[in-house]
Motif scaffolding. Structure first.
Motif, PDB file in Angstrom:
ATOM      1  N   ASN A 442      -2.863  26.162   5.529  1.00 33.86           N
ATOM      2  CA  ASN A 442      -2.679  27.763   6.485  1.00 33.86           C
ATOM      3  C   ASN A 442      -2.119  28.757   5.420  1.00 33.86           C
ATOM      4  O   ASN A 442      -2.313  28.838   4.207  1.00 33.86           O
ATOM      5  CB  ASN A 442      -1.753  27.486   7.699  1.00 33.86           C
ATOM      6  CG  ASN A 442      -2.199  28.298   8.513  1.00 33.86           C
ATOM      7  OD1 ASN A 442      -2.171  29.148   8.882  1.00 33.86           O
ATOM      8  ND2 ASN A 442      -1.449  27.154   9.836  1.00 33.86           N
ATOM      9  N   ARG A 454       2.587  29.163   8.741  1.00 33.38           N
ATOM     10  CA  ARG A 454       3.141  28.020   9.591  1.00 33.38           C
ATOM     11  C   ARG A 454       3.266  27.142   9.331  1.00 33.38           C
ATOM     12  O   ARG A 454       1.934  26.842   8.651  1.00 33.38           O
ATOM     13  CB  ARG A 454       2.186  28.629  11.646  1.00 33.38           C
ATOM     14  CG  ARG A 454       2.988  30.176  11.703  1.00 33.38           C
ATOM     15  CD  ARG A 454       1.722  30.348  12.953  1.00 33.38           C
ATOM     16  NE  ARG A 454       1.542  28.638  13.760  1.00 33.38           N
ATOM     17  CZ  ARG A 454       2.557  28.465  14.722  1.00 33.38           C
ATOM     18  NH1 ARG A 454       3.437  29.836  15.474  1.00 33.38           N
ATOM     19  NH2 ARG A 454       1.849  27.743  15.223  1.00 33.38           N
ATOM     20  N   ASP A 456       1.361  23.971  11.035  1.00 27.74           N
ATOM     21  CA  ASP A 456       0.578  23.907  12.117  1.00 27.74           C
ATOM     22  C   ASP A 456       0.815  22.441  11.838  1.00 27.74           C
ATOM     23  O   ASP A 456      -0.931  21.014  10.662  1.00 27.74           O
ATOM     24  CB  ASP A 456      -0.532  24.492  12.475  1.00 27.74           C
ATOM     25  CG  ASP A 456       0.469  25.997  12.981  1.00 27.74           C
ATOM     26  OD1 ASP A 456       1.388  25.637  13.855  1.00 27.74           O
ATOM     27  OD2 ASP A 456      -0.207  27.254  12.658  1.00 27.74           O
ATOM     28  N   PRO A 471      -2.365  24.802  18.513  1.00 31.28           N
ATOM     29  CA  PRO A 471      -2.168  23.956  17.550  1.00 31.28           C
ATOM     30  C   PRO A 471      -0.353  23.456  17.220  1.00 31.28           C
ATOM     31  O   PRO A 471       0.807  24.670  17.809  1.00 31.28           O
ATOM     32  CB  PRO A 471      -2.329  24.930  15.646  1.00 31.28           C
ATOM     33  CG  PRO A 471      -1.801  26.666  15.591  1.00 31.28           C
ATOM     34  CD  PRO A 471      -1.982  26.456  17.655  1.00 31.28           C
ATOM     35  N   ASP A 473       3.066  22.175  16.053  1.00 27.30           N
ATOM     36  CA  ASP A 473       4.040  22.348  15.484  1.00 27.30           C
ATOM     37  C   ASP A 473       4.448  20.946  14.370  1.00 27.30           C
ATOM     38  O   ASP A 473       5.339  20.924  15.001  1.00 27.30           O
ATOM     39  CB  ASP A 473       5.116  22.958  15.882  1.00 27.30           C
ATOM     40  CG  ASP A 473       5.711  21.965  16.953  1.00 27.30           C
ATOM     41  OD1 ASP A 473       5.905  21.618  17.791  1.00 27.30           O
ATOM     42  OD2 ASP A 473       6.199  23.594  17.427  1.00 27.30           O
TER      43      ASP A 473
END
Length: 480
Positions: A442, A454, A456, A471, A473
């Protein structure tokens, strides 16, 4: 202690000549015909709609390899496309169609019975308002149940002097008696079918004189069939000199390909001399022809799970297992041609688990031979005596065309070679991990190299058809 047990290795060569080594092609778009005459003897809870026999779209419990591992038979399976269809009946004026019907299927998800008529010999069909009094999820179909009706429809006269009638049953890819997720009393049953016009009864069928298991009526007026299949003529073993290899590595031995006799070529990739995975000749046509895209596989013979190729017994502590194979990838995403793998356990000659995989379809625009490796011990069930492997080439245009690509260019890929199955003697828990369940790369939200990123997972968790990408988590793994 770590010890590797090679259960099987397939090079598909014998002295330089192609050798399938027990592997065989399978057309996954083909299915048997399941509408048949039955008296339901030995099936508790089942009974003909009238008399001693009815026409039933369903399967009895069976020891055959095709059905012995189905979860809750009698009943029906996934991805059915089944029809019971009449000839063209000469008629005058209005037509009355009446019949008795029973149905039971998964509700609201595409598993349903239908009745239609055609005035042009089956070129176009008009669906009748079946079960119109019930609040079904989908109008004009028989779904959910179990339920039964006596139906009657008046079809207005037209300029055509003939009419053809068709009963159909279709199902989606899951939640049926095959996987046991929705046990039923089996698809659809019909009886006492009457076709009449302004002059009287044109045709009547009660199936009392037909032999058990018959797929057609004695007079030939009605015939059961499954949907048209794509065909198997494209699967064959090819020598390495018999196909284009553009990468840095060259495989001179024989490999499975899916372009034998194809009328399409790879001109779009600069190789008009190379036959390509065939396009669907039914693209853009009405269902069910529009659903016919190549889905061909090669299946291995049953492979002994308990001893290796040298006859050594494999200890129960060999809890890891790996499937390896070489695959030639010239599969840009825009082509929408993918390769997949599946394995299943076999016990006593009967598949003891459904085909299982990581539920991913693979592609790659690299023109290379890629060594694909998967952990498969958690896909074959507990203590099988044998296992079976399947490798698939799938034209996914029917699902993803104009969503992830246009599917207008096909190469000759995928190609498969050098398949190996091993078990490894290890200690500790068995981990099963899918790449789609792991965190992905990311980028920082502020565009820098040091900003917050993040975490994801590499999976869109939005509902199917949602244009947004959501996406997940969390990461996921299976530990046994």
């Amino acid at each position: 202690m770590v010890d590797t047990f090679i259960l099987a290795f397939f090079s598909f060569d014998s002295g330089g000549a192609p050798d399938p080594q027990g592997w065989f092609p399978v057309d996954r778009t083909f299915q048997d015909t399941f509408f048949h005459v039955d008296d339901f003897a030995g099936l508790p809870g089942y009974a003909p709609l009238e008399g001693s026999r009815s026409m039933w779209c369903g399967v009895r419990p069976s020891p055959s390899v095709g059905f012995c591992n189905w979860a809750t038979l009698p009943g029906y399976g996934n991805n059915w496309r089944q029809f019971f269809e009449s000839v063209d009946f000469p008629v005058q004026g209005n037509v009355t169609l009446s019949y008795k019907v029973f149905w039971n299927s998964e509700p609201c998800e595409g598993d349903q019975g239908q009745v239609s008529y055609s005035r042009d010999s089956g070129q176009n069909w008009v669906q009748l308002p079946a079960d119109s009094a019930a609040p079904n999820c989908t109008p004009n179909v028989y779904d959910w149940g179990p339920d039964s009706l006596v139906e009657s429809f008046t079809i207005p006269g037209s300029g055509s002097s003939t009419i053809r009638v068709r009963f159909a049953f279709v199902s989606d890819g899951t939640w049926s008696d095959e996987d046991g997720l929705w046990p039923t009393d089996g698809a659809i049953m019909v009886d006492s079918i009457t076709v009449a016009d302004s002059l009287g009864v044109v045709d009547f069928q009660d199936f009392e004189a037909e032999p058990l298991g018959a797929h057609q009526t004695n007079d030939g007026h009605w015939q059961a069939r499954s949907a048209q299949s794509f065909g198997l003529d494209f699967v064959d073993l090819f020598p390495g000199t018999g196909f284009v290899q553009d990468g840095c590595t060259f495989n001179g031995t024989n490999a499975w390909g899916f372009f034998a006799g194809s009328m399409d070529n790879y001109a779009c990739g600069g190789h008009p001399e190379q036959a390509a995975v065939p396009m669907s000749p039914f693209r853009g046509q009405p269902w069910p022809l529009s659903s016919l895209y190549m889905t061909n596989e090669v299946w291995s013979p049953f492979i002994d799970w308990t001893q290796d190729v040298d006859g050594r017994p494999v200890p129960a502590t060999a809890t890891s297992a790996f499937l390896d194979f070489d695959v030639y990838r010239d599969l840009p995403l825009n082509n929408l041609v993918f390769y997949l793998w599946h394995v299943r356990g076999v016990t006593g000659g009967c598949p003891s688990t459904p085909w299982s995989s990581d539920n991913l379809a693979y592609w790659g625009d690299q023109t290379d031979w890629f060594h694909h490796r998967e952990q498969v011990a958690d896909n074959v069930g507990a203590n099988p005596t044998e296992v079976q492997v399947a490798l698939q080439a799938w034209d996914a245009c029917g699902v993803w065309c104009n969503l992830f690509g246009n599917g207008l260019c096909h190469s000759h890929a995928p190609l498969f070679d050098n398949v190996r199955l091993v078990r490894v003697n290890t200690t500790g828990p068995l981990w099963g991990v899918s790449s789609s369940g792991l965190f992905q790369d990311n980028f920082a939200a502020d565009g820098t190299k040091t900003g917050t990123v993040r975490i994801d997972v590499a999976l869109d968790v939005a509902v199917t058809g949602d244009p947004k990408v959501v996406p997940g988590d969390r990461a996921a793994a299976t530990v046994t």
